[in-house]
Design a protein around this motif. Sequence first.
Motif, PDB file in Angstrom:
ATOM      1  N   MET A   1      -4.061 -27.337   9.388  1.00 30.06           N
ATOM      2  CA  MET A   1      -4.614 -26.243  10.172  1.00 30.06           C
ATOM      3  C   MET A   1      -4.638 -24.990   9.321  1.00 30.06           C
TER       4      MET A   1
ATOM      5  N   LEU B   1      -4.144 -21.051   8.487  1.00 29.69           N
ATOM      6  CA  LEU B   1      -3.212 -19.977   8.833  1.00 29.69           C
ATOM      7  C   LEU B   1      -3.838 -18.671   8.362  1.00 29.69           C
TER       8      LEU B   1
ATOM      9  N   THR C   1      -4.360 -15.759  10.984  1.00 31.96           N
ATOM     10  CA  THR C   1      -3.970 -14.646  11.853  1.00 31.96           C
ATOM     11  C   THR C   1      -2.594 -14.901  12.483  1.00 31.96           C
TER      12      THR C   1
ATOM     13  N   ARG D   1      -2.080 -15.318  15.538  1.00 29.47           N
ATOM     14  CA  ARG D   1      -2.274 -16.402  16.502  1.00 29.47           C
ATOM     15  C   ARG D   1      -2.060 -17.774  15.826  1.00 29.47           C
ATOM     16  N   ASP D   2      -2.474 -17.885  14.569  1.00 23.27           N
ATOM     17  CA  ASP D   2      -2.286 -19.146  13.831  1.00 23.27           C
ATOM     18  C   ASP D   2      -0.809 -19.432  13.568  1.00 23.27           C
TER      19      ASP D   2
ATOM     20  N   ALA E   1       0.410 -20.910  16.690  1.00 24.91           N
ATOM     21  CA  ALA E   1      -0.119 -22.278  16.800  1.00 24.91           C
ATOM     22  C   ALA E   1       0.620 -23.231  15.866  1.00 24.91           C
ATOM     23  N   SER E   2       1.005 -22.756  14.690  1.00 22.27           N
ATOM     24  CA  SER E   2       1.738 -23.628  13.752  1.00 22.27           C
ATOM     25  C   SER E   2       3.099 -24.004  14.331  1.00 22.27           C
TER      26      SER E   2
ATOM     27  N   SER F   1       4.837 -20.006   7.640  1.00 22.41           N
ATOM     28  CA  SER F   1       3.502 -19.660   8.145  1.00 22.41           C
ATOM     29  C   SER F   1       3.283 -18.159   8.036  1.00 22.41           C
TER      30      SER F   1
ATOM     31  N   GLY G   1      -3.388 -15.505   3.911  1.00 25.97           N
ATOM     32  CA  GLY G   1      -3.929 -16.628   4.671  1.00 25.97           C
ATOM     33  C   GLY G   1      -3.980 -17.884   3.830  1.00 25.97           C
TER      34      GLY G   1
END
Length: 138
Positions: free
Chosen positions: A13, A15, A17, A19-20, A23-24, A53, A62
Amino acid sequence: MSMTSTTPPDGSMLLITERDIVASRQTVRKLTQELKFSLVDQTKMITAASELSRNTVVYGGGGAMEWVTLTQGTKIGLRLAFEDKGPGIPNVEQALTDGWTSGRGMGIGLSGSKRLVNEFEIKTVVGEGTRVTITRWK
């Protein structure tokens, strides 16, 4: 090495933001639950993944997180790799020192993450980026 049908698929996936980063953590929680890690081992892996992350997003500009489930005899493990194309880490030894911070963090990122997992590897080239790989065995 044989994989059972209950083993989650490998994947990756982005990474990019904040938000990521969230999510991680959710992804690692799901993976460790599916692999039936103890609550303590789940927490350790989620915490390490969260720190790495954040480093990928904040310091590396990122990147991505990849995951692979592992079987070694009767042992089951989860390997996560965090990769960015950021500035790299000029002094890895210093960056792995407890309490060291580049000034923007709490100083627990790399050294704290290393303590939470069974295997820890860092590859970095100044000006090219960093790849941190962690593994936790059940």
